[in-house]
Design an enzyme around this catalytic site. Structure first.
Site, PDB file in Angstrom:
ATOM      1  CE  LYS A   1      -7.190  -0.314   6.239  1.00 43.49           C
ATOM      2  NZ  LYS A   1      -7.993   0.094   5.079  1.00 43.49           N
TER       3      LYS A   1
ATOM      4  CG  HIS B   1      -1.902   0.955   1.426  1.00 42.96           C
ATOM      5  ND1 HIS B   1      -1.653   2.252   1.814  1.00 42.96           N
ATOM      6  CD2 HIS B   1      -3.252   0.867   1.254  1.00 42.96           C
ATOM      7  CE1 HIS B   1      -2.807   2.911   1.876  1.00 42.96           C
ATOM      8  NE2 HIS B   1      -3.785   2.099   1.537  1.00 42.96           N
TER       9      HIS B   1
ATOM     10  CG  ASP C   1       0.549  -2.680   6.228  1.00 45.20           C
ATOM     11  OD1 ASP C   1      -0.404  -2.824   7.004  1.00 45.20           O
ATOM     12  OD2 ASP C   1       0.487  -2.000   5.185  1.00 45.20           O
TER      13      ASP C   1
ATOM     14  CB  CYS D   1      -3.680   3.318  -1.471  1.00 45.24           C
ATOM     15  SG  CYS D   1      -4.856   4.595  -1.099  1.00 45.24           S
TER      16      CYS D   1
ATOM     17  CD  GLN E   1      -6.958  -4.782   3.943  1.00 46.83           C
ATOM     18  OE1 GLN E   1      -7.921  -5.477   4.246  1.00 46.83           O
ATOM     19  NE2 GLN E   1      -7.084  -3.499   3.654  1.00 46.83           N
TER      20      GLN E   1
HETATM   21  N1  PLP Z   1      -1.752  -0.980   4.584  1.00 47.55           N
HETATM   22  C1  PLP Z   1      -2.687  -1.717   3.984  1.00 47.55           C
HETATM   23  C2  PLP Z   1      -2.349  -3.095   3.509  1.00 47.55           C
HETATM   24  C3  PLP Z   1      -3.968  -1.202   3.814  1.00 47.55           C
HETATM   25  O1  PLP Z   1      -4.912  -1.935   3.211  1.00 47.55           O
HETATM   26  C4  PLP Z   1      -4.253   0.104   4.276  1.00 47.55           C
HETATM   27  C5  PLP Z   1      -5.582   0.715   4.058  1.00 47.55           C
HETATM   28  O2  PLP Z   1      -6.295   0.380   3.146  1.00 47.55           O
HETATM   29  C6  PLP Z   1      -3.249   0.817   4.916  1.00 47.55           C
HETATM   30  C7  PLP Z   1      -2.011   0.244   5.060  1.00 47.55           C
HETATM   31  C8  PLP Z   1      -3.484   2.204   5.449  1.00 47.55           C
HETATM   32  O3  PLP Z   1      -4.358   2.162   6.543  1.00 47.55           O
HETATM   33  P1  PLP Z   1      -4.877   3.512   7.229  1.00 47.55           P
HETATM   34  O4  PLP Z   1      -5.403   4.376   6.132  1.00 47.55           O
HETATM   35  O5  PLP Z   1      -5.926   3.038   8.171  1.00 47.55           O
HETATM   36  O6  PLP Z   1      -3.705   4.126   7.926  1.00 47.55           O
END
Ligand code: PLP
Length: 406
Positions: free
Chosen positions: A227, A124, A201, A365, A204
């Site tokens: 999430k 992401h 990270d 993203c 998900q």
């Molecule tokens: N990393 C992953 C794999 C994601 O799917 C997302 C959000 O869609 C993020 C990071 C970013 O999360 P946040 O916008 O809640 O900080």
């Protein structure tokens, strides 16, 4: 497919009873954010009504009650992730802020110009851009693990990326586009053979699979509250104490200090060193409530049920002419990205919306991954334990309708 009492679970989520354009809402955008159960919303309400006072160092009753609730929430997150100590749990605004914190503090403390961080093609933007900002600021370099045709990490290439300059690996647990569940234990094991720490990270992953940071031996693990059925604006950075101790604070201000004079400031102990300013002490308790909610259903049950939904949807989608599903990994979360023929993802998303179905469209993203796939974007559906096969059937009929229209 495991059976959950979805009927009664759905009653906990008032929004699922809504209609949009006079159609019953079908919410398939859970990878972007999940809906909130009543108990989480009530926790926020009762927090503000009954225990609202600024926390830490307040001598009065309310402040102490709010502090206790916030610190208990930290212990619940510790237990949920199976971290060694509450000092290893830092509350942040979300995954993005947690990665930015590590990128900034780790590259300041542990990296020299020319040192390298390994990320992957399926990250992401929030696990790409913070490293690019540090690269521009401090001269560190970024290396990238390629993704195979099936949408898995190319582990042979990963092994070849290590050099004497590698200082950190930062990779996603589950891809928000391909759904791939990465072999994080192996990723961490390989990095540790090179004495390189790993950030995972888990944005998900935490809503979908059991995470045990000690069993994984992750050095840093991050996720977002919203999430995993919790509120927006709160998330978690788990870090091994030995690493967090080495890192300088990310932001300065109240709470994170021990002493301040105009000449010199000394910093507070963990975890407070990384929590400058008034924290979201209502959000933390609501997040703990969300984690309890998930645990009550059982994370194993959730994984099995959502896996069943994903496989059912993939099977049905595959019967539609001209469909391309991106991500054919053996281990997959509850995310499906697809395109149909020449139909633009936005057109598909907008028409499905008119039929009451919330899907995500675009690059999710993950523009670098889109470039690798040679596409601009996809339609993405992502499931929660409150979704049903019946909703998938309606979705499939609607996709077919849109296909004929376009
Ligand atoms: N990393 C992953 C794999 C994601 O799917 C997302 C959000 O869609 C993020 C990071 C970013 O999360 P946040 O916008 O809640 O900080």
């Amino acid at each position: 497919m495991i059976m959950l009492d979805v009927e009664s679970i759905r009653k906990d989520f008032p929004i699922l009873g809504h209609t949009v354009y006079d159609k019953p809402l079908i919410y398939f955008d859970n990878a972007a954010t999940t809906q909130k159960p009543r108990s989480v919303v009530e926790k926020i309400e009762t927090g503000y009504y009954n225990v609202n006072a600024n926390i830490h160092r307040g001598v009065h009753f309310l402040s102490q009650a709010a502090t206790e609730a916030h610190e208990n929430a930290r212990k619940e997150v510790q237990r949920f992730l199976h971290a060694h100590s509450p000092a290893e749990i830092i509350f942040t605004r979300g995954t993005t802020e947690a990665i930015n914190l590590v990128a900034s503090s780790f590259s300041d403390a542990c990296m020299q110009p020319g040192d390298e961080v390994i990320i992957s093609e399926m990250e992401h933007h929030s696990n790409i851009v913070p490293w690019q900002i540090q690269a521009a600021r401090t001269g560190i370099a970024i290396k990238v693990i390629p993704v195979t045709e099936k949408g898995e990490l190319c582990m042979d290439r990963y092994k070849e990326l290590f050099s004497e300059r590698t200082k950190l690996v930062s990779a996603t647990h589950i891809s928000n586009v391909l759904g791939t569940i990465n072999p994080v234990e192996e990723i961490i094991g390989i990095a540790h053979q090179h004495q390189v720490p790993v950030l995972i990270d888990g944005a998900q992953a935490v809503p979908h699979v059991k995470v045990d940071v000690q069993a994984l031996d992750a050095d840093f693990y991050v996720f977002s509250g919203h999430k995993v059925y919790g509120p927006t604006g709160i998330g978690v950075l788990y870090g091994k104490e030995k690493w967090l101790d080495k890192l300088p604070p990310y932001q300065g201000g109240g709470e994170m200090i021990a002493t301040v004079t105009f000449e010199k400031t000394t910093f507070n102990e963990l975890p407070f060193k990384f929590e400058a300013g008034t924290p979201d002490y209502i959000g933390s308790t609501a997040l703990a409530e969300a984690l309890r909610y998930v645990e009550n259903i059982g994370i194993g049950n959730i994984a099995a049920y959502e896996d069943g939904l994903m496989r059912y949807a993939a099977e049905k989608l595959n019967t539609i002419e001209g469909v391309r599903i991106f991500g054919q990994s053996k281990e997959k979360g509850s995310v499906l990205s697809f395109l149909i023929d020449h139909i633009h993802h936005y057109d598909m998303g907008m028409l499905l919306d008119r039929l009451g179905i919330a899907v995500r469209t675009g690059h999710h993203c993950a523009q670098p991954l889109m470039n690798v796939l040679g596409i601009e974007g996809t339609v993405r559906i992502s499931f929660s334990f409150y979704n049903t096969k019946k909703e998938i059937d309606t979705f499939i009929t609607s996709v077919e309708r849109v296909r004929t229209m376009l």
